[in-house]
Design an enzyme around this catalytic site. Structure first.
Site, PDB file in Angstrom:
ATOM      1  CB  ILE A   1      -0.969   0.013   1.201  1.00 22.33           C
ATOM      2  CG1 ILE A   1      -0.223  -0.148   2.525  1.00 22.33           C
ATOM      3  CG2 ILE A   1      -2.011  -1.080   1.047  1.00 22.33           C
ATOM      4  CD1 ILE A   1      -1.129  -0.086   3.749  1.00 22.33           C
TER       5      ILE A   1
ATOM      6  CE  LYS B   1       8.263   3.247   7.129  1.00 18.44           C
ATOM      7  NZ  LYS B   1       8.214   4.676   7.514  1.00 18.44           N
TER       8      LYS B   1
ATOM      9  CG  ASP C   1       7.032  13.075   5.158  1.00 18.34           C
ATOM     10  OD1 ASP C   1       6.990  14.041   4.364  1.00 18.34           O
ATOM     11  OD2 ASP C   1       6.952  11.890   4.792  1.00 18.34           O
TER      12      ASP C   1
ATOM     13  CB  VAL D   1       3.504   0.687   4.165  1.00 16.59           C
ATOM     14  CG1 VAL D   1       2.356   0.441   5.139  1.00 16.59           C
ATOM     15  CG2 VAL D   1       4.504   1.674   4.760  1.00 16.59           C
TER      16      VAL D   1
ATOM     17  CD  GLU E   1       7.466   1.231  -3.700  1.00 15.94           C
ATOM     18  OE1 GLU E   1       8.588   0.718  -3.571  1.00 15.94           O
ATOM     19  OE2 GLU E   1       6.700   0.941  -4.628  1.00 15.94           O
ATOM     20  N   GLY E   2       8.676   3.936   0.409  1.00 10.63           N
ATOM     21  CA  GLY E   2       9.529   5.107   0.434  1.00 10.63           C
ATOM     22  C   GLY E   2      10.978   4.672   0.313  1.00 10.63           C
ATOM     23  N   GLY E   3      11.875   5.599   0.551  1.00  4.10           N
ATOM     24  CA  GLY E   3      13.280   5.274   0.413  1.00  4.10           C
ATOM     25  C   GLY E   3      13.782   4.295   1.449  1.00  4.10           C
ATOM     26  CG  MET E   4      14.020   3.452   6.245  1.00  4.30           C
ATOM     27  SD  MET E   4      14.013   4.467   7.741  1.00  4.30           S
ATOM     28  CE  MET E   4      12.258   4.842   7.928  1.00  4.30           C
TER      29      MET E   4
END
Length: 211
Positions: free
Chosen positions: A77, A100, A194, A85, A79-82
């Protein structure tokens, strides 16, 4: 490696351990009945035995990765650089969570791992109606995760994109709710850093339209 034959697909389904014994027997029966790969996959989707994400992962030969400790991954559902999810089901409690997981390629980066651990500890300090609750956090086979409350709904960025600008009173109410959550975090020494519409969810299962 992508699976090519119905036999490969069935083997992938069985090895994923996503189905119970009766369901596995039924998959074998459907295979014997002559279902082709696409037809069999569609049937498992129709019966809600597998999700589209799970079928896609099995086709790619990644079915074994759909179970992470006590959790079954249902769909991705975010996603990011780290990290990524997932919507996941916690097997023992039979509840859906937002899971996550830190990216595997980030595990060898001490700074990223430390940042993820700080996020886990911060989440554990928060308990507020307008902040997603943290249920659990741990490390499994070198992979760090945090399990959080799964909110059925839509984020504000998507809501505005699909429906246009919000009425002023509605927008103000969502800002008020977000501010209350931020105040709660601030009082515990936590700064979010954020805040944006994509990170604010309007819950569909709450009668007062909470964000």
């Amino acid at each position: 490696m992508a699976l090519a034959t119905v036999s490969d697909f069935v083997d992938g389904v069985l090895q994923s351990q996503l189905l119970d014994a009766d369901q596995r027997d039924e998959v074998r029966r459907l295979q014997i009945a002559g279902r082709d790969t696409r037809d069999l996959a569609q049937e498992l989707l129709r019966r809600n035995w597998l999700t589209a994400y799970q079928v896609n992962q099995i086709f790619q030969g990644k079915g074994r990765g759909l179970i992470l400790g006590p959790f079954i991954l249902l769909e991705r559902i975010g996603e990011g650089g780290m990290g990524q999810v997932f919507k996941a089901r916690q097997k023992m409690l039979n509840r859906n969570v937002a899971l996550k997981v830190i990216r595997k390629e980030c595990l060898n980066n001490p700074k990223v791992t430390l940042r993820f651990l700080r996020e886990i500890r911060a989440a554990g300090q928060l308990s507020h109606p307008h902040i997603v609750r943290a249920y659990d956090a741990d490390q499994i086979n070198g992979t760090y995760y945090i399990a959080m409350e799964f909110i059925e709904g839509v984020d504000l960025a998507r809501l505005v994109k699909e429906n246009g600008p919000l009425p002023i009173d509605q927008a103000c109410e969502y800002i008020r709710q977000a501010a209350l959550g931020l105040q709660h975090a601030f009082e515990r020494g936590i700064v979010h850093r954020d805040i944006k519409p994509a990170n604010l969810i309007v819950a569909s299962n709450r009668s007062n339209g909470d964000a």
